[in-house]
Design a protein around this motif. Structure first.
Motif, PDB file in Angstrom:
ATOM      1  N   LEU A   1      62.063  43.852   8.579  1.00 51.66           N
ATOM      2  CA  LEU A   1      62.154  44.060  10.025  1.00 51.66           C
ATOM      3  C   LEU A   1      61.913  45.510  10.418  1.00 51.66           C
ATOM      4  O   LEU A   1      61.700  45.805  11.589  1.00 51.66           O
ATOM      5  CB  LEU A   1      63.512  43.601  10.551  1.00 51.66           C
ATOM      6  CG  LEU A   1      63.759  42.095  10.492  1.00 51.66           C
ATOM      7  CD1 LEU A   1      65.191  41.774  10.901  1.00 51.66           C
ATOM      8  CD2 LEU A   1      62.777  41.359  11.379  1.00 51.66           C
TER       9      LEU A   1
ATOM     10  N   VAL B   1      60.409  38.489  17.142  1.00 51.62           N
ATOM     11  CA  VAL B   1      60.249  38.273  15.704  1.00 51.62           C
ATOM     12  C   VAL B   1      60.230  36.774  15.406  1.00 51.62           C
ATOM     13  O   VAL B   1      61.202  36.071  15.657  1.00 51.62           O
ATOM     14  CB  VAL B   1      61.374  38.952  14.904  1.00 51.62           C
ATOM     15  CG1 VAL B   1      61.164  38.750  13.413  1.00 51.62           C
ATOM     16  CG2 VAL B   1      61.469  40.434  15.249  1.00 51.62           C
TER      17      VAL B   1
ATOM     18  N   THR C   1      59.324  46.530  12.963  1.00 51.32           N
ATOM     19  CA  THR C   1      59.184  45.425  13.913  1.00 51.32           C
ATOM     20  C   THR C   1      60.280  45.472  14.958  1.00 51.32           C
ATOM     21  O   THR C   1      60.059  45.194  16.125  1.00 51.32           O
ATOM     22  CB  THR C   1      59.253  44.068  13.173  1.00 51.32           C
ATOM     23  OG1 THR C   1      58.259  44.051  12.151  1.00 51.32           O
ATOM     24  CG2 THR C   1      59.034  42.907  14.105  1.00 51.32           C
ATOM     25  N   VAL C   2      61.469  45.827  14.501  1.00 52.12           N
ATOM     26  CA  VAL C   2      62.633  45.922  15.370  1.00 52.12           C
ATOM     27  C   VAL C   2      63.040  47.385  15.451  1.00 52.12           C
ATOM     28  O   VAL C   2      63.092  48.079  14.429  1.00 52.12           O
ATOM     29  CB  VAL C   2      63.803  45.066  14.813  1.00 52.12           C
ATOM     30  CG1 VAL C   2      65.060  45.259  15.645  1.00 52.12           C
ATOM     31  CG2 VAL C   2      63.406  43.601  14.769  1.00 52.12           C
TER      32      VAL C   2
END
Length: 113
Positions: free
Chosen positions: A12, A91, A15-16
């Protein structure tokens, strides 16, 4: 005085926006449990994990001093889930969870204020 730990799959990263999540999560928890004193939030990416489906995940553990009613802890769990939804909705296939529990009576803090 909450201790907040965010465990998440390292896939992640990028992405986060984990710092943005922490920046919103920490004050949310402190406010909802009417905390005073020292609070800490840790975000820990995990490169090794088994989840049964190889999907990205986030788990938030919140530990508070004993005495909060179950309804307060349940409402906090719902608020944290909503915040996770806000940050994780882009996501694909991510799962997320939260647990709010009391610190063990053996908990100690030094120095005390």
């Amino acid at each position: 005085m909450p201790h907040i730990v965010i465990d998440y799959t390292d896939g992640l990263d990028g992405t986060v926006d984990v710092p943005a999540l922490v920046a919103e999560l920490h004050p949310l928890v402190v406010d909802r449990v009417a905390s005073v004193g020292v609070g800490k939030t840790f975000a820990r990416p995990s490169a090794t994990y088994v989840d049964g489906v190889a999907a990205p995940f986030v788990h938030v553990s919140v530990e508070v001093l004993p005495g909060r009613p179950a309804a307060v802890k349940a409402a906090l769990s719902e608020d944290v889930l909503a915040l996770l939804e806000k940050h994780l909705s882009p996501v694909t296939g991510v799962t997320y969870s939260v647990e709010v529990r009391d610190l063990d009576p053996s908990y100690r803090l030094y120095p005390t204020h």
